[in-house]
Every structure is written in C-alpha cells, then in structure tokens.
Motif scaffolding. Structure first.
Motif, PDB file in Angstrom:
ATOM      1  N   GLN A 122      41.922 -78.824 -23.456  1.00 33.93           N
ATOM      2  CA  GLN A 122      42.724 -79.736 -24.270  1.00 33.93           C
ATOM      3  C   GLN A 122      42.567 -81.134 -23.663  1.00 33.93           C
ATOM      4  N   GLU A 144      43.759 -84.864 -23.126  1.00 33.40           N
ATOM      5  CA  GLU A 144      44.929 -85.730 -23.207  1.00 33.40           C
ATOM      6  C   GLU A 144      44.548 -87.061 -23.855  1.00 33.40           C
ATOM      7  N   ARG A 176      43.785 -78.624 -19.211  1.00 34.70           N
ATOM      8  CA  ARG A 176      44.083 -79.960 -19.728  1.00 34.70           C
ATOM      9  C   ARG A 176      43.148 -80.941 -19.011  1.00 34.70           C
ATOM     10  N   THR A 221      42.538 -84.754 -18.134  1.00 40.52           N
ATOM     11  CA  THR A 221      43.120 -86.093 -18.093  1.00 40.52           C
ATOM     12  C   THR A 221      42.063 -87.063 -17.577  1.00 40.52           C
ATOM     13  N   LEU A 277      46.466 -74.951 -16.923  1.00 42.02           N
ATOM     14  CA  LEU A 277      47.805 -75.008 -17.488  1.00 42.02           C
ATOM     15  C   LEU A 277      48.733 -73.937 -16.933  1.00 42.02           C
TER      16      LEU A 277
END
Length: 169
Positions: free
Chosen positions: A43, A45, A74, A76, A110
C-alpha cells in the motif's frame, strides 16, 4: 583445426556455467509469481507536493498490475527535489540547471509496524536555461516527470529483490 574444437568446447562450457549460476527471472510465473504477489500487497502512502503526486502515480502504475487482496506492507516515501544552477555567464545569468530527485523510502510490515526495508533512490537531469521562461519551466516540469519515473523504477526493482529474498527465507 585445433583452434575450432577448443572454441566449441569453450562455448559449451560457458553455457553450462551460465545455467548453473542460479540466475532466474524475477517475475517467472507472471502475475502468479511470489514477487508479483508480494508487490501486490504493498500500500503506497500519499506523498506531499507535485513530485509526490507524480511519484505515487508512477508507483501505482507499476504496482497496480499486481494488486493483492489485503495490503501487508505500507510504503512511505520522503522526496527531496532540488534545482541548482551551475552554468553561469559573465553577466551572472544561469545557462544550465541540474534537477535532482532523491527518495528515502521505507517498507513497513503492517502486522507489527516493523520497518523491513529502509533505502534510498535517486536520479538527476540537466536542463538548458533559455531566454523563454515558459520553455525553461516546461523543461523543468518534463525533467521532474522523467525523474519520478526513473526513481519509481528503482524503488520497484528494490522491492522486487526484497520480495525475492523473503521467498528464499
């Protein structure tokens, strides 16, 4: 004629060494490969600024083809986008600029919020400064678009290698 059999033997032995070196295609198996499945579990950000918007879109374009069911990671990213003039005429007018884009990215699992990958990627481009301000701004924007695509490629390749390493463990 002793040279020809020696060359043939050399080619055959080189071919055998290559097949035993352990090289394998990164995406063997297509979208069903382990690497593709893990890339689909990432995923991304949101990233601030115009460069961030371009970067997120470039990453989504590449990782979107591997969409998974539930994100497990995630990603970033912090971007550092700079333009510096370095070609200067005698009248102090800048004639050349360098646009540099650097990304520091972290892949966070996560399930336990552990950073499993912390790395950087970057690229730069030269820009000619011309008498038309519009043309210079257009060249700076084009450079940014190209840089985000290059840096996104670097990030996806590094994520792919990480996924391959995870499969081997």
């Amino acid at each position: 004629m002793t040279g020809l059999p020696a060359r043939i033997l050399l080619v055959i032995s080189a071919g055998l060494m290559l097949t035993s070196c352990g090289l394998q295609p990164l995406y063997s198996g297509g979208t069903n490969s382990v690497v593709a499945k893990q890339l689909g579990d990432v995923q991304i950000e949101p990233i601030a600024g115009k460069a961030g918007w371009l970067m997120r879109n470039a990453l989504n374009d590449q990782l979107g083809t591997f969409e998974g069911q539930q994100p497990l990671y995630r990603l970033t990213i912090e971007l550092d986008d700079k333009i510096a003039g370095f070609g200067v005429r005698s009248n102090d007018r800048i004639t050349r600029e360098r646009r540099t884009l650097r990304a520091r990215y972290q892949l966070v699992r996560l399930s336990d919020s552990k950073v499993v990958l912390d790395a950087t990627a970057g690229s730069d481009a030269g820009i000619d400064v011309v008498s038309s301000e519009f043309a210079t701004v257009a060249a700076e924007d084009t450079a940014l678009e190209n840089l985000t695509a290059r840096v996104a490629d670097q990030i996806v390749k590094r994520l792919s290698l990480f996924a391959l390493d995870q499969d081997g463990q």
